[in-house]
Design a protein around this motif. Structure first.
Motif, PDB file in Angstrom:
ATOM      1  N   ASN A   1     -48.334 -58.737  22.073  1.00 29.20           N
ATOM      2  CA  ASN A   1     -47.344 -58.180  22.994  1.00 29.20           C
ATOM      3  C   ASN A   1     -47.596 -58.626  24.434  1.00 29.20           C
ATOM      4  OD1 ASN A   1     -45.978 -56.826  20.968  1.00 29.20           O
ATOM      5  ND2 ASN A   1     -47.163 -54.944  21.210  1.00 29.20           N
ATOM      6  N   LYS A   2     -48.848 -58.644  24.829  1.00 28.05           N
ATOM      7  CA  LYS A   2     -49.182 -59.085  26.187  1.00 28.05           C
ATOM      8  C   LYS A   2     -48.911 -60.575  26.358  1.00 28.05           C
ATOM      9  CE  LYS A   2     -52.556 -55.479  27.254  1.00 28.05           C
ATOM     10  NZ  LYS A   2     -53.984 -55.144  27.433  1.00 28.05           N
TER      11      LYS A   2
ATOM     12  N   LYS B   1     -46.653 -62.355  24.827  1.00 20.28           N
ATOM     13  CA  LYS B   1     -45.217 -62.606  24.870  1.00 20.28           C
ATOM     14  C   LYS B   1     -44.577 -62.177  26.196  1.00 20.28           C
ATOM     15  CE  LYS B   1     -44.226 -62.572  19.906  1.00 20.28           C
ATOM     16  NZ  LYS B   1     -43.527 -61.879  18.792  1.00 20.28           N
ATOM     17  N   GLN B   2     -45.341 -61.469  27.030  1.00 21.87           N
ATOM     18  CA  GLN B   2     -44.810 -61.096  28.337  1.00 21.87           C
ATOM     19  C   GLN B   2     -44.639 -62.310  29.249  1.00 21.87           C
ATOM     20  OE1 GLN B   2     -47.239 -58.027  30.137  1.00 21.87           O
ATOM     21  NE2 GLN B   2     -47.139 -56.717  28.325  1.00 21.87           N
TER      22      GLN B   2
ATOM     23  N   GLU C   1     -51.805 -56.683  17.635  1.00 24.72           N
ATOM     24  CA  GLU C   1     -50.485 -56.383  18.178  1.00 24.72           C
ATOM     25  C   GLU C   1     -50.502 -56.276  19.698  1.00 24.72           C
ATOM     26  OE1 GLU C   1     -49.071 -52.866  16.265  1.00 24.72           O
ATOM     27  OE2 GLU C   1     -48.897 -53.818  14.288  1.00 24.72           O
ATOM     28  N   ASP C   2     -51.562 -55.679  20.224  1.00 21.19           N
ATOM     29  CA  ASP C   2     -51.695 -55.541  21.678  1.00 21.19           C
ATOM     30  C   ASP C   2     -51.765 -56.913  22.345  1.00 21.19           C
ATOM     31  OD1 ASP C   2     -52.201 -54.188  24.189  1.00 21.19           O
ATOM     32  OD2 ASP C   2     -54.304 -54.750  23.962  1.00 21.19           O
TER      33      ASP C   2
END
Length: 351
Positions: A267-268, A270-271, A263-264
């Motif tokens: 999320n990074k 998708k930034q 997940e980490d």
């Protein structure tokens, strides 16, 4: 009884680099490796001479690169595989201030060979990078999984690989020779990565170990032919596949992949990436890191024919040929080790 010059324990980047020193200098050796340590096989294999968070040079970068390039070329010829893929690293800028910091750093003599002073404009519709990129030169990726697999096959074909766990209690140490079961050797070099923490001769050394988890994604629309660095690294592989990583976990010392790390990374990612992607694989490994970010190289204080080659951390591809040459010349020629990698810097700790 088999007589050899060296016993090597470990067949990751450190062990392979030292084997190549021995092979080049016509020294006989056998390698013990039970594949318990996976950091080399799950690494991205990047070589990058610039610390991209602070825009500073990696320690001893120029010497390391000059030595490493011909070593990997020789390994490609020996193993008949493609290992070294030269790719620029594009560091995504988040502001005009970062652009200016890049300009200033690129003018420094120690960095001018590695950092292009020209800002690269973003032309990829699926990358959010309005301030563009800084380009790192003399960078790329070594396929470490291919290297380790092919080198083990090579050792197997030469009857130099022993695929079993090394038993420390079976080691008999004399002043001139070392006996291990049916093998007599002049030296033993331990290059077992994070496994060093269980080594009775060197477990006092401050090898911390940092777990890293990485994803492989498939992103047909991304279409980049460079290594992209923002919140994470994105490294092109083949067939629309990309390596994404990595996490840094200091407490978990297992090889299990975790949902939290996935997940980490997502999320990074998708930034700054806007295209769709599919997760193909997730792997974990423990990097052999040290508290001062320098390798652990040298000989045991009491047993002068027992040596260590470890602690390569996150930059094993770049640094392994350098430290292997340092250790070989130290053992065979009596040349002093670079003080920054010599384990004597921790000699206040009892063996």
């Amino acid at each position: 009884m088999t007589d050899v010059d060296y016993i090597i324990v470990g067949c990751g980047l450190a062990g392979i680099a030292f084997c190549e020193q021995l092979r080049t200098h016509q020294k006989s050796f056998v390698v013990f490796d039970n594949q318990s340590q996976q950091s080399s096989k799950v690494a991205a294999g990047l070589y990058n001479p610039v610390i991209l968070k602070r825009f500073t040079q990696v320690w001893n970068a120029k010497s390391q690169l000059e030595l490493a390039a011909p070593k990997y070329k020789a390994l490609e010829a020996l193993l008949d595989v493609k290992l070294d893929c030269k790719l620029p690293v594009y560091r995504k800028f988040t502001s005009v201030e970062e652009q200016n910091e890049w300009y200033i750093a690129s003018e420094k003599p120690v960095l001018s060979d590695f950092m292009s002073p020209n800002i690269v404009s973003n032309t990829n519709a699926f990358i959010d990078a309005q301030f563009g990129f800084g380009e790192v030169m003399h960078s790329g990726r070594v396929n470490t999984t291919q290297l380790v697999t092919s080198y083990r096959d090579y050792l197997q074909n030469c009857d130099r690989l022993i695929s079993e766990e090394f038993q420390f209690l079976s080691l008999q140490i004399n002043s001139e020779t070392i006996n291990y079961k049916k093998i007599k050797a002049k030296h033993v070099v331990f290059a077992e990565g994070f496994g060093l923490t269980k080594n009775p001769f060197f477990k006092h050394l401050p090898l911390q170990g940092t777990k890293g988890e990485m994803l492989t994604i498939k992103a047909p629309d991304l279409n980049i032919d460079f290594i992209l660095k923002s919140a994470v690294f994105i490294v092109p592989l083949e067939k629309d596949l990309y390596w994404v990583g990595a996490t840094y976990e200091h407490h978990d010392k297992t090889y299990e992949v975790t949902e939290s790390a996935k997940e980490d990374l997502i999320n990074k990612l998708k930034q700054f990436i806007t295209c769709d992607f599919e997760i193909v694989d997730q792997v974990a490994g423990i990097r052999p890191t040290t508290r001062d970010r320098r390798p652990l190289v040298g000989s045991h204080s009491e047993y002068k024919n027992i040596h260590v080659l470890n602690g390569l951390g996150t930059r094993g591809v770049m640094i392994s040929p350098f430290v292997a040459e340092q250790l070989f010349n130290y053992i065979e020629n009596g040349n002093p080790l670079d003080p920054e990698i010599d384990i004597k810097r921790f000699e206040s700790k009892p063996y």
